[in-house]
Design a protein around this motif. Structure first.
Motif, PDB file in Angstrom:
ATOM      1  N   PHE A 194      45.540  47.392  20.624  1.00 31.58           N
ATOM      2  CA  PHE A 194      46.914  47.158  20.218  1.00 31.58           C
ATOM      3  C   PHE A 194      47.701  46.344  21.240  1.00 31.58           C
ATOM      4  O   PHE A 194      48.557  45.549  20.880  1.00 31.58           O
ATOM      5  CB  PHE A 194      47.628  48.472  19.926  1.00 31.58           C
ATOM      6  N   ILE A 195      47.416  46.514  22.527  1.00 29.85           N
ATOM      7  CA  ILE A 195      48.154  45.776  23.540  1.00 29.85           C
ATOM      8  C   ILE A 195      47.518  44.415  23.816  1.00 29.85           C
ATOM      9  O   ILE A 195      48.217  43.427  23.970  1.00 29.85           O
ATOM     10  CB  ILE A 195      48.270  46.588  24.838  1.00 29.85           C
ATOM     11  N   GLY A 196      46.205  44.343  23.837  1.00 31.06           N
ATOM     12  CA  GLY A 196      45.565  43.117  24.282  1.00 31.06           C
ATOM     13  C   GLY A 196      44.987  42.220  23.228  1.00 31.06           C
ATOM     14  O   GLY A 196      44.866  41.015  23.452  1.00 31.06           O
ATOM     15  N   ARG A 250      52.450  43.372  26.647  1.00 37.50           N
ATOM     16  CA  ARG A 250      51.330  42.428  26.669  1.00 37.50           C
ATOM     17  C   ARG A 250      51.537  41.388  27.766  1.00 37.50           C
ATOM     18  O   ARG A 250      50.631  41.103  28.540  1.00 37.50           O
ATOM     19  CB  ARG A 250      51.233  41.751  25.307  1.00 37.50           C
ATOM     20  N   HIS A 251      52.722  40.813  27.862  1.00 35.07           N
ATOM     21  CA  HIS A 251      52.989  39.822  28.903  1.00 35.07           C
ATOM     22  C   HIS A 251      52.988  40.469  30.285  1.00 35.07           C
ATOM     23  O   HIS A 251      52.504  39.873  31.249  1.00 35.07           O
ATOM     24  CB  HIS A 251      54.326  39.127  28.660  1.00 35.07           C
ATOM     25  N   PHE A 252      53.529  41.663  30.407  1.00 35.07           N
ATOM     26  CA  PHE A 252      53.559  42.362  31.687  1.00 35.07           C
ATOM     27  C   PHE A 252      52.144  42.608  32.212  1.00 35.07           C
ATOM     28  O   PHE A 252      51.887  42.518  33.406  1.00 35.07           O
ATOM     29  CB  PHE A 252      54.311  43.687  31.547  1.00 35.07           C
ATOM     30  N   LEU A 253      51.198  42.919  31.310  1.00 37.13           N
ATOM     31  CA  LEU A 253      49.818  43.188  31.714  1.00 37.13           C
ATOM     32  C   LEU A 253      48.969  41.927  31.839  1.00 37.13           C
ATOM     33  O   LEU A 253      47.806  41.993  32.208  1.00 37.13           O
ATOM     34  CB  LEU A 253      49.177  44.155  30.715  1.00 37.13           C
TER      35      LEU A 253
END
Length: 69
Positions: free
Chosen positions: A36-38, A61-64
């Motif tokens: 879901f995040i990546g 997503r951008h933070f990771l």
């Protein structure tokens, strides 16, 4: 004077099946979070063309460090 070590009572050990169940559950949750995040891009989402999940995790997503556009 030497003192002897007495292990604490009440320490619970886990059996192999219980440990395997916890490991499998943790792995499943981690893979779902990774998807879901990546990976989820909205257009190829498992939920069709709905982009609510993508927009919900967009900043995370951008933070990771995952690119999404």
């Amino acid at each position: 004077m030497a003192t002897s070590y007495v292990p604490q009572s009440g320490v619970e050990t886990l059996s192999l099946p219980t440990t395997a169940m916890w490991l499998a559950g943790t792995t499943l949750l981690a893979l779902l979070a990774y998807y879901f995040i990546g990976i989820d891009q909205g257009a190829v989402s498992i939920f069709g063309s709905d982009t609510h999940v993508h927009e919900f995790v967009h900043d995370a997503r951008h933070f990771l460090g995952f690119p999404c556009h």
